[in-house]
Design an enzyme around this catalytic site. Sequence first.
Site, PDB file in Angstrom:
ATOM      1  N   GLU A 119       0.822  -1.213   0.000  1.00 25.25           N
ATOM      2  CA  GLU A 119       0.000   0.000   0.000  1.00 25.25           C
ATOM      3  C   GLU A 119       0.856   1.263   0.000  1.00 25.25           C
ATOM      4  OE1 GLU A 119      -3.734  -2.081   2.297  1.00 25.25           O
ATOM      5  OE2 GLU A 119      -2.616  -0.564   3.382  1.00 25.25           O
ATOM      6  N   CYS A 158       3.433   8.441   0.198  1.00 23.34           N
ATOM      7  CA  CYS A 158       3.941   7.669   1.334  1.00 23.34           C
ATOM      8  C   CYS A 158       4.084   6.228   0.864  1.00 23.34           C
ATOM      9  CB  CYS A 158       2.938   7.794   2.486  1.00 23.34           C
ATOM     10  SG  CYS A 158       3.349   6.803   3.931  1.00 23.34           S
ATOM     11  N   CYS A 186       5.734  -5.878   8.928  1.00 22.04           N
ATOM     12  CA  CYS A 186       6.824  -5.223   9.655  1.00 22.04           C
ATOM     13  C   CYS A 186       7.183  -6.084  10.850  1.00 22.04           C
ATOM     14  CB  CYS A 186       6.379  -3.842  10.140  1.00 22.04           C
ATOM     15  SG  CYS A 186       7.700  -2.862  10.908  1.00 22.04           S
ATOM     16  N   CYS A 237       5.640  -2.450  16.999  1.00 24.23           N
ATOM     17  CA  CYS A 237       5.170  -1.276  17.751  1.00 24.23           C
ATOM     18  C   CYS A 237       3.702  -1.514  18.105  1.00 24.23           C
ATOM     19  CB  CYS A 237       5.319  -0.003  16.918  1.00 24.23           C
ATOM     20  SG  CYS A 237       7.029   0.382  16.507  1.00 24.23           S
ATOM     21  N   CYS A 250       0.516   0.257  16.239  1.00 25.15           N
ATOM     22  CA  CYS A 250       0.501   0.317  14.768  1.00 25.15           C
ATOM     23  C   CYS A 250      -0.192  -0.910  14.191  1.00 25.15           C
ATOM     24  CB  CYS A 250       1.943   0.382  14.256  1.00 25.15           C
ATOM     25  SG  CYS A 250       2.077   0.400  12.457  1.00 25.15           S
ATOM     26  N   GLY A 292       6.207  -1.110   6.975  1.00 22.61           N
ATOM     27  CA  GLY A 292       7.566  -1.630   7.073  1.00 22.61           C
ATOM     28  C   GLY A 292       8.545  -0.700   7.755  1.00 22.61           C
ATOM     29  N   CYS A 320      -1.591   7.375   8.986  1.00 24.30           N
ATOM     30  CA  CYS A 320      -0.397   6.768   9.607  1.00 24.30           C
ATOM     31  C   CYS A 320      -0.802   5.617  10.503  1.00 24.30           C
ATOM     32  CB  CYS A 320       0.327   7.772  10.503  1.00 24.30           C
ATOM     33  SG  CYS A 320       0.748   9.298   9.711  1.00 24.30           S
TER      34      CYS A 320
HETATM   35  N1  SAH Z   1       8.796   1.997  10.535  1.00 24.94           N
HETATM   36  C1  SAH Z   1       8.965   3.400  10.331  1.00 24.94           C
HETATM   37  C2  SAH Z   1       8.016   4.008   9.312  1.00 24.94           C
HETATM   38  C3  SAH Z   1       6.569   3.569   9.322  1.00 24.94           C
HETATM   39  S1  SAH Z   1       5.436   4.263  10.471  1.00 24.94           S
HETATM   40  C4  SAH Z   1       8.885   4.151  11.635  1.00 24.94           C
HETATM   41  O1  SAH Z   1       8.601   3.531  12.653  1.00 24.94           O
HETATM   42  O2  SAH Z   1       9.156   5.345  11.655  1.00 24.94           O
HETATM   43  C5  SAH Z   1       5.329   5.983  10.147  1.00 24.94           C
HETATM   44  C6  SAH Z   1       4.918   6.758  11.392  1.00 24.94           C
HETATM   45  O3  SAH Z   1       3.578   6.434  11.811  1.00 24.94           O
HETATM   46  C7  SAH Z   1       5.812   6.449  12.600  1.00 24.94           C
HETATM   47  O4  SAH Z   1       6.199   7.655  13.216  1.00 24.94           O
HETATM   48  C8  SAH Z   1       4.878   5.677  13.530  1.00 24.94           C
HETATM   49  O5  SAH Z   1       5.265   5.849  14.879  1.00 24.94           O
HETATM   50  C9  SAH Z   1       3.542   6.276  13.209  1.00 24.94           C
HETATM   51  N2  SAH Z   1       2.367   5.453  13.544  1.00 24.94           N
HETATM   52  C10 SAH Z   1       2.266   4.114  13.584  1.00 24.94           C
HETATM   53  N3  SAH Z   1       1.014   3.740  13.939  1.00 24.94           N
HETATM   54  C11 SAH Z   1       0.316   4.885  14.113  1.00 24.94           C
HETATM   55  C12 SAH Z   1      -1.041   5.167  14.435  1.00 24.94           C
HETATM   56  N4  SAH Z   1      -1.927   4.195  14.656  1.00 24.94           N
HETATM   57  N5  SAH Z   1      -1.416   6.461  14.509  1.00 24.94           N
HETATM   58  C13 SAH Z   1      -0.536   7.456  14.258  1.00 24.94           C
HETATM   59  N6  SAH Z   1       0.739   7.251  13.926  1.00 24.94           N
HETATM   60  C14 SAH Z   1       1.165   5.977  13.851  1.00 24.94           C
END
Ligand code: SAH
Length: 364
Positions: free
Chosen positions: A98, A111, A118, A122, A125, A166, A339
């Site tokens: 995506e 994006c 991944c 986290c 996410c 990822g 995000c």
């Molecule tokens: N793996 C990389 C890039 C992907 S996530 C990273 O961790 O930076 C891109 C951004 O979205 C990151 O800052 C992450 O912390 C944030 N993110 C992940 N899940 C989210 C959510 N449910 N709401 C808002 N931001 C989120």
Amino acid sequence: MLPRDHEGRLLLKGVPRPQLLAWAAEQGLRPGQADALWAALYRKLRSDFAVMPELDRAVRDGLAATTRLDALRLESVKQAADGTSKLVFETDDGAAVESVLIPGPERATLCVSSQVGCAMNCQFCLTATMGLARNLGAAEIVDQLVIARRRFPDVWISNVVFMGMGEPLHNLDQVLPAIDVMVDDHGLGLSQRRVTVSTSGLVPQIRRLVAESPAQLAVSINATTDEVRDAIMPVNRKYPLAVLFAALRELPLARRARVTLEYVLLAGVNDSLADAERLAEWVRGLPCKLNLIPWNPHPGSEFRRPEPEQVAAFKAHLQGMRLNTSIRATRGDDTMAACGQLGRAPAESPRRPRRPHGLPVIAS
Ligand code: SAH
């Protein structure tokens, strides 16, 4: 040598220009024809050898027999009410990749994803719930931009952020050549300042990215104590906050270059004014921009987005301490394109527990 697909065809995409031109020369292409091939891929965005008038017939037929143009197939485009579009691609092995196109007043940002799923886990996410299926190849990364430009010819896509599915720094061997292709002047032509790689904080790979790539760096901080960051981002157990910030301070950044620090706001977890103060302590003296992301919900998660007043107070507190702070507008959330909303929703896949383990504070 170029990478091959599962049928043994050579993948033309994702190979930086010097290597592709060298390969073309080995195949007997005249320099003019090799340049025309590059332009066909990345300027004309051709999807079919049959319509490449810029190439001699014999060259075209030779390439068509042994090589492959697109590495991804655009499966669907879902437009959100705010104008954001989620592009869903299919890979050869049936995986979904995506990207999200975020239009601005003049220019648009794409994006892109760097992996299917991944491995970082986290807790806030959605992509994390999939686990890691595999890395994307450089061709599959570049094709997200190529096919988005082809599909939206009237939108000027000038920025790329590696903030889709990822952890790009787990896949640097494919991400670095993909960036080289994206910033090539004779092709996709993005400015180096407009390509940003976001990481959860893999310290050795951050050093490698900065040493080997012209791209901008963003780091997801998301907590101000190791206790909270350990609980929501397992990577912190390996590279805790002090190690991460020490590494960021030592980066050989160009003059005036700033690291972007992302901070997902989770109600009752990391959004207090005491957090804002600790964050200011961590970044003291580090040239950076803070980007606050109010958490975007997804089914099955127990986190909550802070109220707008809390988000505004957090931002104001940081600005009061003279920190460059912005709030990332929520875009595309009605199509699960915001995000942290990319990937298979838990309802479609085996659920794994989403209760954050050992989280110190979860306000109800
Ligand atoms: N793996 C990389 C890039 C992907 S996530 C990273 O961790 O930076 C891109 C951004 O979205 C990151 O800052 C992450 O912390 C944030 N993110 C992940 N899940 C989210 C959510 N449910 N709401 C808002 N931001 C989120």
